[in-house]
Motif scaffolding. Structure first.
Motif, PDB file in Angstrom:
ATOM      1  N   ASP A   1      79.262  29.523 -23.664  1.00  0.00           N
ATOM      2  CA  ASP A   1      79.114  30.886 -23.133  1.00  0.00           C
ATOM      3  C   ASP A   1      79.626  31.039 -21.696  1.00  0.00           C
ATOM      4  O   ASP A   1      79.255  31.982 -20.998  1.00  0.00           O
ATOM      5  CB  ASP A   1      77.649  31.337 -23.225  1.00  0.00           C
ATOM      6  N   ASN A   2      80.493  30.097 -21.256  1.00  0.00           N
ATOM      7  CA  ASN A   2      81.056  30.202 -19.903  1.00  0.00           C
ATOM      8  C   ASN A   2      82.532  30.604 -19.927  1.00  0.00           C
ATOM      9  O   ASN A   2      83.272  30.328 -18.990  1.00  0.00           O
ATOM     10  CB  ASN A   2      80.882  28.895 -19.138  1.00  0.00           C
ATOM     11  N   THR A   3      82.972  31.263 -21.000  1.00  0.00           N
ATOM     12  CA  THR A   3      84.386  31.665 -21.099  1.00  0.00           C
ATOM     13  C   THR A   3      84.736  32.724 -20.057  1.00  0.00           C
ATOM     14  O   THR A   3      85.888  32.810 -19.622  1.00  0.00           O
ATOM     15  CB  THR A   3      84.675  32.218 -22.500  1.00  0.00           C
ATOM     16  N   GLU A   4      83.756  33.543 -19.671  1.00  0.00           N
ATOM     17  CA  GLU A   4      84.062  34.588 -18.700  1.00  0.00           C
ATOM     18  C   GLU A   4      84.435  33.981 -17.349  1.00  0.00           C
ATOM     19  O   GLU A   4      85.297  34.508 -16.631  1.00  0.00           O
ATOM     20  CB  GLU A   4      82.860  35.534 -18.553  1.00  0.00           C
ATOM     21  N   ILE A   5      83.810  32.830 -17.023  1.00  0.00           N
ATOM     22  CA  ILE A   5      84.122  32.163 -15.754  1.00  0.00           C
ATOM     23  C   ILE A   5      85.540  31.624 -15.767  1.00  0.00           C
ATOM     24  O   ILE A   5      86.295  31.764 -14.798  1.00  0.00           O
ATOM     25  CB  ILE A   5      83.110  31.033 -15.485  1.00  0.00           C
ATOM     26  N   TRP A   6      85.924  31.005 -16.891  1.00  0.00           N
ATOM     27  CA  TRP A   6      87.218  30.316 -16.952  1.00  0.00           C
ATOM     28  C   TRP A   6      88.363  31.222 -17.411  1.00  0.00           C
ATOM     29  O   TRP A   6      89.486  31.077 -16.944  1.00  0.00           O
ATOM     30  CB  TRP A   6      87.116  29.109 -17.896  1.00  0.00           C
ATOM     31  N   LEU A   7      88.065  32.136 -18.376  1.00  0.00           N
ATOM     32  CA  LEU A   7      89.140  32.929 -18.978  1.00  0.00           C
ATOM     33  C   LEU A   7      89.026  34.415 -18.673  1.00  0.00           C
ATOM     34  O   LEU A   7      89.941  35.190 -18.998  1.00  0.00           O
ATOM     35  CB  LEU A   7      89.148  32.733 -20.502  1.00  0.00           C
ATOM     36  N   GLY A   8      87.891  34.838 -18.101  1.00  0.00           N
ATOM     37  CA  GLY A   8      87.688  36.264 -17.890  1.00  0.00           C
ATOM     38  C   GLY A   8      87.383  37.004 -19.171  1.00  0.00           C
ATOM     39  O   GLY A   8      87.579  38.218 -19.267  1.00  0.00           O
ATOM     40  N   LEU A   9      86.916  36.297 -20.188  1.00  0.00           N
ATOM     41  CA  LEU A   9      86.630  36.886 -21.499  1.00  0.00           C
ATOM     42  C   LEU A   9      85.197  36.578 -21.893  1.00  0.00           C
ATOM     43  O   LEU A   9      84.705  35.465 -21.688  1.00  0.00           O
ATOM     44  CB  LEU A   9      87.576  36.315 -22.563  1.00  0.00           C
ATOM     45  N   LEU A  10      84.526  37.557 -22.489  1.00  0.00           N
ATOM     46  CA  LEU A  10      83.179  37.326 -22.998  1.00  0.00           C
ATOM     47  C   LEU A  10      83.256  36.409 -24.221  1.00  0.00           C
ATOM     48  O   LEU A  10      84.170  36.525 -25.044  1.00  0.00           O
ATOM     49  CB  LEU A  10      82.521  38.649 -23.396  1.00  0.00           C
ATOM     50  N   PRO A  11      82.297  35.481 -24.371  1.00  0.00           N
ATOM     51  CA  PRO A  11      82.354  34.565 -25.523  1.00  0.00           C
ATOM     52  C   PRO A  11      82.271  35.301 -26.852  1.00  0.00           C
ATOM     53  O   PRO A  11      82.875  34.874 -27.832  1.00  0.00           O
ATOM     54  CB  PRO A  11      81.137  33.647 -25.297  1.00  0.00           C
ATOM     55  N   GLN A  12      81.519  36.435 -26.879  1.00  0.00           N
ATOM     56  CA  GLN A  12      81.397  37.173 -28.137  1.00  0.00           C
ATOM     57  C   GLN A  12      82.748  37.686 -28.635  1.00  0.00           C
ATOM     58  O   GLN A  12      82.962  37.840 -29.838  1.00  0.00           O
ATOM     59  CB  GLN A  12      80.423  38.347 -27.986  1.00  0.00           C
ATOM     60  N   THR A  13      83.657  37.968 -27.677  1.00  0.00           N
ATOM     61  CA  THR A  13      84.972  38.483 -28.089  1.00  0.00           C
ATOM     62  C   THR A  13      85.875  37.370 -28.609  1.00  0.00           C
ATOM     63  O   THR A  13      86.907  37.650 -29.230  1.00  0.00           O
ATOM     64  CB  THR A  13      85.667  39.166 -26.898  1.00  0.00           C
TER      65      THR A  13
END
Length: 783
Positions: A49-61
Motif C-alpha cells: 500500500d505504499n505505491t502512492e509514495i513511489w509511483l504517485g498512484l493509489l494501490p487500489q487503482t
C-alpha cells in the motif's frame, strides 16, 4: 514443527517469539514495492500500500491491472522469460516503472513463494550506469585472493568481517557461530573505534528463534535499513470490476475504476527481500541501540553454521549490487568452512591419527578383541582423549583409568540401550540428560559410548571429568518474563547486554569429530575380528565340502582316464610323420597332421579342465589389492601379446581397493579384457574397466553369519557382441560360439574359469550384450 503449521492462535508455552509466524507478516519494509502477479496474464493480484509514495498512484487503482500499464513491452517480456528460467541467475532485473508523473528506475527481484505465487519486488535503483560483471569482479577479486591464502578458521573470519565492513561501511560486522544447542558466540569482529567490542560474547539460543533460523537457512541475506520504519500492508482484491482498458493510455487506466482492496495476512514471504521484521526482533535491536542491520547466512553441510551480522547505529541502506557482493562472499565463506575447520587443532589431529593407526594395526592382528584392548589400555584412552574407559563384553565389565563404579556403569548401560545413533552416543554433559550421573560428575561428566553388537551387548564407554567453565554472556541469558492470567509465561527481549558471567557446571571438554572417528574406526576393527573368526569357520566347512566333491569328480577323469591314452595317440602320430612322411601321399600326411593338431587341442582342453578343478581345491591368498595397479599389469601383458596392435584399455577413474587372491583376480581381468580385444572387428578397439557407485550386499550362503560388502565392477568393450540366445550358456565349460580357426582359437574354458574365481570370492558374474554393439561383463568382488 514446519513453518506452515505455525499460527498466531497457538498457545504460548515458554516464549512469545518461538512460535511467531514471521514468514506471513502481511507487511513489508517500505523501502520498496511488492506485487503478486497472476499467471500467465501477469495481472496484479496483490500489492503493497505504499505505491502512492513511489509511483504517485493509489494501490487500489493498480489491483487487477496488467503489468503492461507500468512497463514497456520488452520489460514485460523479460519478466516472462525470467519465469521460465532460474530466478537466481536473472535477478535483479533493471526495470523502468511508469508512475503518475515520471518513470522511475527500480531493481526487480522475482521469485515464486512457497504457495507458488509469483512475487515481484521493486527496490529503487541507482540511476547511474548499470553495474556489469567487471565491476563485480573488481569488488571481489582482492578478497578471493586473500581467502585462498588463509589457513585457519580464525584467519578466514577476521578477513571476511573486515572486507564486508569495507564494502558496507557498517559500524560493526561480526561472525556469529552457532553451537550444537543453538546458542551463538561472536568469533570475529571488525568495528568502529568508538563502540565497545562484542568479541567472545555468547548469546542464548532463544535470541534467534527456530523459525528465524529456518528462514536464515533459506535466504542468504537479510537487510533492515531502519528499525523505525512504518510497515506497508499488502492489499488484495476484495471485489473486481470489469472495466475496458485503453491500451493507448495505460496511465489513464490506472486512475479509473479503483478496485476495493483488503489486507491478506496469509501470503508467504519466506523468500522476500522486503519482508517485514518481527516486532520482537525490532525491540531486541532497539535495546542494543542498533538502528540498521544486515545478516548474511553461513551454511555448512546444508545446515545453518552461523551469520555475518552487521550493525549500524544510524539508518543505513545498502544497494542491491553491494548486497549481491556480500551474499557472494558469504557463499564463498560457507564453502571454505569445512576446509578451515579441518585445519583447527591440526597438530592434535595428526598425533591422534598416528595413534589410531598404530592401535588399529595391533588390534587387527589380535584373536580376542577384549584382550587386545586391555593390552593397549593407554592407547585406548588416548584414542579419544579420555581419562577412563569401561569395556563390556557379554555382560562382563573391565575398567581402565578413572571411571564410575561397576554398579553405576551397569545402570548407565541399561539406560543407554535405546540411545545409540549410528553405534555412537556422545554428550559432554551427561548429568543434564541422565541425572543419575551427578554423583560421578568428577569422573564422568562427558561420555562417549560405542555399541559393537546389540544382541550380546558388547560396548566400550569412555569418560571425561567435569571441567568448570566461565562463559561470558551478552547480558543475562534468562529473558525477563511476565506470568499471564492463564498461567503461561510471556518472555521479552532483554534490555541489557552488559557482560554477564556464568560458571558452567556438569560439563566436560567437548568431544571432537576426529575423536569420534577414532571410536568408529575402533568398532570397525573389532567387528573385523569377529567377522574374521566367523568367516574362517564357515570357509573351512565350505572349502572342505567343495574340495572333496570337485576332487572326486575331476581328478580321476582328467589325470588318468584321458591324459595317458591321449599322450600315446599324439606320440604315435608324430612317429608316423617322422618315419613315413616321405613315403605317404599328401592326403595321408595331412590326415596325420590333423591328428597331431587335434590331440594337442585335446591336451589343452584337459589342462584347462585340470586348472578348473584345482580352482575348487586351492586355498585363496586373501590380501588387499590395488585394482589400479593390477589393471596396469594386465594391460602390459596383453599389449605385449598383441605385438603392437592398436588397442585402448580405458580406466575412466581411480578404482577402489579390493580383497582377494591377487593371482586369480589377475586371471579374471586377463580373460575379460583379452576377450574384449580378441572378439573384436572394430578398427579402433577399446576395453573399459570401471565400477558402479553403490555397494551391494553379499549373497546369503548357508552356515555363514556375515560376509564383507561387495562392489560391482565391469569390463565393457566395442567388440562383436553376443546373441541373446547364447547369454545363458557362455559360462559353460568348453562352450565356444565360433570355430577354433576364427579369432585365434581357444579352449572355451576362459569364462568358466572367470565364473569359478569370482564365486570363490563370494561374488557373481553376468553379461549384457547385443550383436555388433559390444559386451559388458559385470562381476562383484569384496571391498
Amino acid at each position: 514443527m514446519p513453518l506452515s503449521e505455525l499460527s498466531s492462535l497457538d498457545p504460548v508455552n515458554l516464549t512469545n517469539c518461538d512460535r511467531e509466524p514471521i514468514h506471513i507478516p502481511g507487511l513489508i519494509q517500505p523501502h520498496g514495492l511488492l506485487m503478486v502477479l497472476s499467471e500467465p496474464g501477469l495481472e496484479i493480484q496483490q500489492i503493497s500500500d505504499n505505491t502512492e509514495i513511489w509511483l504517485g498512484l493509489l494501490p487500489q487503482t493498480c489491483l487487477g491491472k496488467s503489468l503492461t500499464n507500468f512497463f514497456e513491452s520488452q520489460q514485460v517480456a523479460a519478466i516472462q522469460a525470467c519465469l521460465q528460467g532460474s530466478f537466481e541467475q536473472m535477478n535483479p532485473l533493471r526495470l523502468q516503472v511508469r508512475g503518475s508523473v515520471a518513470t522511475i528506475a527500480f531493481n526487480g527481484i522475482l521469485h515464486r513463494s512457497v504457495q507458488n505465487k509469483i512475487i515481484l519486488e521493486l527496490e529503487p535503483a541507482d540511476s547511474s550506469e548499470e553495474k556489469n560483471f567487471f565491476h563485480f569482479y573488481q569488488l571481489t577479486r582482492g578478497t578471493l585472493t586473500q581467502i585462498q591464502k588463509t589457513t585457519t578458521l580464525q584467519e578466514l573470519c577476521r578477513l571476511i568481517v573486515t572486507e564486508v565492513r569495507n564494502l558496507t561501511q557498517f559500524d560493526r560486522v561480526m561472525i556469529y557461530q552457532f553451537d550444537a544447542e543453538g546458542a551463538g558466540t561472536v568469533i570475529a569482529e571488525h568495528r568502529a573505534d568508538n563502540i565497545e567490542s562484542y568479541l567472545g560474547l555468547h548469546y542464548p539460543d532463544s535470541d534467534i528463534p527456530k523459525q528465524a533460523k529456518h528462514l536464515y537457512s533459506q535466504n542468504w541475506l537479510r537487510l533492515i535499513p531502519d528499525i523505525d520504519y512504518q510497515p506497508a500492508k499488502i492489499l488484495t482484491q476484495a471485489t473486481a470490476t470489469s472495466e475496458v482498458e485503453n491500451p493507448e493510455n495505460p496511465v489513464e487506466n490506472l486512475k479509473n475504476s479503483p478496485i476495493e482492496a483488503a489486507t491478506d495476512p496469509s501470503l508467504d514471504l519466506s523468500f522476500s527481500v522486503l519482508r517485514s521484521v518481527s516486532p520482537i526482533h525490532i525491540e531486541y535491536l532497539r535495546n542494543m541501540g542498533v538502528q540498521a542491520s544486515m545478516s548474511i547466512s553461513l551454511m555448512k553441510g546444508g545446515k545453518l553454521w552461523g551469520l555475518i551480522a552487521c550493525h549500524h547505529y544510524t539508518t543505513r541502506f545498502i544497494p542491491y549490487e553491494i548486497r549481491t557482493v556480500c551474499e557472494f562472499l558469504g557463499q564463498v565463506t560457507s564453502l571454505e568452512l569445512a576446509a578451515k575447520e579441518d585445519n583447527e587443532n591440526l597438530d592434535y589431529k595428526v598425533q591422534l591419527k598416528s595413534l589410531q593407526s598404530q592401535f588399529m594395526d595391533a588390534l587387527i592382528q589380535a584373536e580376542d578383541f577384549t584382550e587386545a584392548l586391555l593390552q593397549e589400555s593407554a592407547r585406548l584412552l588416548n584414542l579419544v582423549g579420555a581419562e577412563g574407559a569401561a569395556i563390556c563384553t557379554n555382560g562382563h565389565l573391565t575398567l581402565v583409568g578413572n571411571t564410575p563404579t561397576e554398579a553405576e556403569i551397569y545402570e548407565l548401560l541399561d539406560w543407554l540401550q535405546d540411545k545409540f545413533e549410528n553405534y555412537l552416543f556422545v554428550t559432554d554433559s551427561l548429568a543434564t540428560i541422565y541425572p543419575a550421573a551427578t554423583p560421578f560428575k568428577a569422573v564422568g561428566s562427558g561420555l562417549l559410548a560405542l555399541s559393537i553388537t546389540k544382541i550380546q551387548q558388547n560396548n566400550v564407554l569412555w569418560f571425561r571429568p567435569e571441567i568448570l567453565q566461565k562463559v561470558n554472556w551478552a547480558g543475562n541469558p534468562d529473558k525477563p518474563g511476565r506470568l499471564e492470567e492463564d498461567g503461561t509465561l510471556t518472555l521479552f527481549p532483554r534490555k541489557s547486554f552488559a557482560l554477564w558471567q556464568e560458571t558452567v557446571q556438569l560439563k566436560s571438554l567437548p568431544w571432537l569429530p576426529c575423536e569420534l572417528e577414532g571410536a568408529i574406526e575402533l568398532r570397525n576393527a573389532i567387528v573385523g575380528i569377529i567377522l574374521r573368526k566367523v568367516d574362517e569357520l564357515a570357509l573351512l566347512n565350505l572349502e572342505l565340502e567343495r574340495s572333496n566333491s570337485e576332487l572326486d569328480a575331476f581328478a580321476y577323469i582328467a589325470s588318468h582316464d584321458l591324459k595317458e591314452p591321449l599322450r600315446g595317440i599324439h606320440n604315435y602320430a608324430t612317429f608316423l610323420l617322422e618315419d613315413y612322411g616321405d613315403v605317404l601321399e599328401s592326403a595321408g600326411v595331412s590326415k596325420l597332421e590333423t591328428l597331431v593338431r587335434l590331440t594337442k587341442r585335446m591336451e589343452d582342453l584337459i589342462n584347462a579342465l585340470l586348472h578348473f578343478s584345482r580352482l575348487g581345491r586351492q586355498d585363496l591368498d586373501f590380501q588387499s589389492i590395488s585394482l589400479n595397479e593390477l589393471v596396469e599389469a594386465v594391460t602390459e601383458v596383453i599389449q605385449m601379446s598383441l605385438k603392437g596392435e592398436a588397442v585402448e584399455i580405458r580406466i575412466p577413474r581411480s578404482l577402489p581397493m579390493i580383497r582377494g587372491d591377487r593371482i586369480l583376480i589377475e586371471e579374471v581381468l586377463i580373460n575379460l579384457v583379452g576377450n574384449g580385444l580378441k572378439y573384436n572387428d572394430a578398427s579402433e578397439k577399446w576395453v573399459e574397466v570401471n565400477f558402479l557407485e553403490e555397494d551391494c550386499p553379499p549373497a546369503p550362503v548357508a552356515d555363514e553369519v556375515s560376509k564383507p560388502p561387495l562392489k560391482t565392477f565391469y569390463v565393457r568393450d566395442n567388440g562383436i557382441g553376443i546373441p541373446e540366445k547364447h547369454l545363458d550358456t557362455i559360462f559353460r565349460i568348453f562352450k565356444r560360439l565360433h570355430p577354433p580357426s576364427k579369432y585365434r582359437g581357444g579352449t572355451g574354458a576362459g569364462l568358466t574359469i572367470v565364473k569359478k574365481i569370482v564365486e570363490r570370492h563370494g561374488g557373481t558374474v553376468w553379461v549384457e550384450s547385443s550383436p555388433g554393439e559390444g559386451s559388458t561383463f559385470y562381476f562383484t568382488l569384496p571391498v
